[in-house]
Write a protein that holds these residues in place. Structure first.
Motif, PDB file in Angstrom:
ATOM      1  N   ILE A 105       0.829  -1.206   0.000  1.00  0.00           N
ATOM      2  CA  ILE A 105       0.000   0.000   0.000  1.00  0.00           C
ATOM      3  C   ILE A 105       0.862   1.254   0.000  1.00  0.00           C
ATOM      4  N   LEU A 106       0.267   2.321  -0.507  1.00  0.00           N
ATOM      5  CA  LEU A 106       0.869   3.652  -0.444  1.00  0.00           C
ATOM      6  C   LEU A 106      -0.220   4.606   0.004  1.00  0.00           C
ATOM      7  N   TYR A 107       0.165   5.808   0.394  1.00  0.00           N
ATOM      8  CA  TYR A 107      -0.782   6.815   0.875  1.00  0.00           C
ATOM      9  C   TYR A 107      -0.746   8.052  -0.014  1.00  0.00           C
ATOM     10  N   HIS A 108      -1.894   8.700  -0.111  1.00  0.00           N
ATOM     11  CA  HIS A 108      -2.017   9.959  -0.841  1.00  0.00           C
ATOM     12  C   HIS A 108      -2.859  10.890   0.022  1.00  0.00           C
ATOM     13  N   GLY A 109      -2.355  12.076   0.329  1.00  0.00           N
ATOM     14  CA  GLY A 109      -3.102  13.042   1.125  1.00  0.00           C
ATOM     15  C   GLY A 109      -3.604  14.174   0.257  1.00  0.00           C
ATOM     16  N   SER A 110      -4.816  14.653   0.548  1.00  0.00           N
ATOM     17  CA  SER A 110      -5.413  15.703  -0.274  1.00  0.00           C
ATOM     18  C   SER A 110      -6.332  16.585   0.558  1.00  0.00           C
ATOM     19  N   THR A 111      -6.585  17.765   0.031  1.00  0.00           N
ATOM     20  CA  THR A 111      -7.567  18.668   0.642  1.00  0.00           C
ATOM     21  C   THR A 111      -8.964  18.357   0.111  1.00  0.00           C
TER      22      THR A 111
ATOM     23  N   GLN B   8      -6.821  11.095  -9.663  1.00  0.00           N
ATOM     24  CA  GLN B   8      -6.451  11.338 -11.058  1.00  0.00           C
ATOM     25  C   GLN B   8      -4.963  11.685 -11.173  1.00  0.00           C
ATOM     26  N   ALA B   9      -4.343  11.223 -12.246  1.00  0.00           N
ATOM     27  CA  ALA B   9      -2.970  11.631 -12.547  1.00  0.00           C
ATOM     28  C   ALA B   9      -2.998  13.122 -12.886  1.00  0.00           C
ATOM     29  N   ARG B  10      -2.100  13.877 -12.279  1.00  0.00           N
ATOM     30  CA  ARG B  10      -2.038  15.330 -12.522  1.00  0.00           C
ATOM     31  C   ARG B  10      -0.588  15.746 -12.697  1.00  0.00           C
ATOM     32  N   LYS B  11      -0.390  16.823 -13.424  1.00  0.00           N
ATOM     33  CA  LYS B  11       0.952  17.367 -13.635  1.00  0.00           C
ATOM     34  C   LYS B  11       1.420  18.047 -12.352  1.00  0.00           C
ATOM     35  N   ALA B  12       2.616  17.687 -11.928  1.00  0.00           N
ATOM     36  CA  ALA B  12       3.191  18.285 -10.725  1.00  0.00           C
ATOM     37  C   ALA B  12       4.401  19.125 -11.114  1.00  0.00           C
ATOM     38  N   ILE B  13       4.672  20.130 -10.307  1.00  0.00           N
ATOM     39  CA  ILE B  13       5.853  20.965 -10.514  1.00  0.00           C
ATOM     40  C   ILE B  13       6.592  21.040  -9.187  1.00  0.00           C
ATOM     41  N   ASP B  14       7.791  20.489  -9.167  1.00  0.00           N
ATOM     42  CA  ASP B  14       8.606  20.473  -7.965  1.00  0.00           C
ATOM     43  C   ASP B  14       9.460  21.727  -7.918  1.00  0.00           C
ATOM     44  N   VAL B  15       9.277  22.537  -6.884  1.00  0.00           N
ATOM     45  CA  VAL B  15      10.042  23.794  -6.795  1.00  0.00           C
ATOM     46  C   VAL B  15      11.532  23.550  -6.644  1.00  0.00           C
ATOM     47  N   GLY B  16      11.908  22.365  -6.165  1.00  0.00           N
ATOM     48  CA  GLY B  16      13.321  22.020  -6.042  1.00  0.00           C
ATOM     49  C   GLY B  16      13.933  21.590  -7.360  1.00  0.00           C
ATOM     50  N   GLY B  17      13.091  21.371  -8.378  1.00  0.00           N
ATOM     51  CA  GLY B  17      13.587  21.053  -9.711  1.00  0.00           C
ATOM     52  C   GLY B  17      13.832  19.582  -9.982  1.00  0.00           C
ATOM     53  N   ASP B  18      13.467  18.681  -9.085  1.00  0.00           N
ATOM     54  CA  ASP B  18      13.680  17.251  -9.297  1.00  0.00           C
ATOM     55  C   ASP B  18      12.782  16.776 -10.440  1.00  0.00           C
ATOM     56  N   PRO B  19      13.355  16.300 -11.560  1.00  0.00           N
ATOM     57  CA  PRO B  19      12.544  15.900 -12.706  1.00  0.00           C
ATOM     58  C   PRO B  19      11.575  14.752 -12.394  1.00  0.00           C
ATOM     59  N   SER B  20      11.930  13.881 -11.452  1.00  0.00           N
ATOM     60  CA  SER B  20      11.018  12.774 -11.127  1.00  0.00           C
ATOM     61  C   SER B  20       9.774  13.276 -10.395  1.00  0.00           C
ATOM     62  N   ASN B  21       9.812  14.503  -9.920  1.00  0.00           N
ATOM     63  CA  ASN B  21       8.646  15.088  -9.250  1.00  0.00           C
ATOM     64  C   ASN B  21       7.911  16.080 -10.148  1.00  0.00           C
ATOM     65  N   ASN B  22       8.153  16.002 -11.439  1.00  0.00           N
ATOM     66  CA  ASN B  22       7.490  16.876 -12.403  1.00  0.00           C
ATOM     67  C   ASN B  22       6.685  16.070 -13.426  1.00  0.00           C
ATOM     68  N   GLN B  23       6.261  14.884 -13.052  1.00  0.00           N
ATOM     69  CA  GLN B  23       5.528  13.990 -13.942  1.00  0.00           C
ATOM     70  C   GLN B  23       4.029  14.295 -13.934  1.00  0.00           C
ATOM     71  N   THR B  24       3.332  13.822 -14.975  1.00  0.00           N
ATOM     72  CA  THR B  24       1.874  13.756 -14.923  1.00  0.00           C
ATOM     73  C   THR B  24       1.582  12.378 -14.358  1.00  0.00           C
ATOM     74  N   ALA B  25       1.183  12.322 -13.105  1.00  0.00           N
ATOM     75  CA  ALA B  25       1.080  11.040 -12.405  1.00  0.00           C
ATOM     76  C   ALA B  25       0.229  11.178 -11.148  1.00  0.00           C
ATOM     77  N   VAL B  26      -0.058  10.046 -10.541  1.00  0.00           N
ATOM     78  CA  VAL B  26      -0.617  10.000  -9.198  1.00  0.00           C
ATOM     79  C   VAL B  26       0.594   9.911  -8.274  1.00  0.00           C
ATOM     80  N   TYR B  27       0.704  10.833  -7.343  1.00  0.00           N
ATOM     81  CA  TYR B  27       1.815  10.834  -6.404  1.00  0.00           C
ATOM     82  C   TYR B  27       1.382  10.206  -5.093  1.00  0.00           C
ATOM     83  N   ALA B  28       2.290   9.447  -4.484  1.00  0.00           N
ATOM     84  CA  ALA B  28       1.972   8.745  -3.244  1.00  0.00           C
ATOM     85  C   ALA B  28       3.246   8.589  -2.424  1.00  0.00           C
ATOM     86  N   THR B  29       3.081   8.110  -1.205  1.00  0.00           N
ATOM     87  CA  THR B  29       4.207   7.881  -0.299  1.00  0.00           C
ATOM     88  C   THR B  29       3.943   6.633   0.525  1.00  0.00           C
ATOM     89  N   ASP B  30       5.002   6.050   1.036  1.00  0.00           N
ATOM     90  CA  ASP B  30       4.851   4.906   1.936  1.00  0.00           C
ATOM     91  C   ASP B  30       4.762   5.364   3.396  1.00  0.00           C
TER      92      ASP B  30
END
Length: 184
Positions: free
Chosen positions: A38-44, A51-73
């Motif tokens: 399992i993974l977790y996703h937090g939202s307001t 839904q997969a959405r485009k993300a923009i990482d202010v730190g510039g990490d390209p792996s965090n700039n995908q159109t995707a569903v983001y989650a964490t363990d």
């Protein structure tokens, strides 16, 4: 008169926060057995699927700039994603051993969503064919869905009060400001 009646409002809040922290540690220990599944996703927002959405990482990490569903363990990391208003500048930090119970978000700029809710989604990591739907990001405990995945239906949704999780959020100290300057 009982001990609880003799306590000040601030003392009661401190006891409540410590109790909640222990509760989260217990939940994380219980979930550790199945953490790989399992993974977790937090939202307001409350949603029936993520839904997969485009993300923009202010730190510039390209792996965090995908159109995707983001989650964490990490449960607390996911919860922290819904504590602040859209557009807030928030950093995320772990202890040396990177445990979920020691996780902290640092609010550099923005507002806390007092009186509102965080929706915590428990997501399956694998599809019905037992294929991993996620790629591990290059940053701590972050995952994003593989290309082609448009949405993921959650296994479970929890509605949590923002004000019950403020122990996950703090103001920046000098070290935090130095780290932020280094990476941004």
């Amino acid at each position: 008169m009982s001990t609880i009646h003799k306590m000040s409002h601030q003392q009661l809040l401190t006891v409540l926060r410590k109790t909640m922290k222990l509760q989260h540690e217990l939940l994380n220990k219980l979930a550790k057995e199945n953490r790989e599944d399992i993974l977790y996703h937090g939202s307001t927002r409350l949603m029936d699927r993520i839904q997969a959405r485009k993300a923009i990482d202010v730190g510039g990490d390209p792996s965090n700039n995908q159109t995707a569903v983001y989650a964490t363990d990490m449960r607390n990391f996911a919860i922290s994603m819904g504590l602040t208003s859209k557009g807030s500048d928030v950093g995320h930090f772990w202890s040396e051993d990177e445990t979920d119970s020691e996780f902290q978000s640092v609010l550099y700029n923005g507002d806390i969503r007092h009186g509102e809710y965080v929706y915590l989604y428990t997501l399956p990591r694998f599809d019905s064919n037992n294929k991993d739907m996620f790629v591990k990001s290059s940053t701590h405990h972050e995952f994003y869905s593989k290309p082609g995945i448009k949405y993921i239906e959650p296994l479970k949704v929890e509605k949590l009060k923002v004000d019950d999780y403020l122990h996950l959020l703090r103001k920046p100290n000098k070290e935090d400001l130095a780290k932020r300057k280094k990476y941004i």
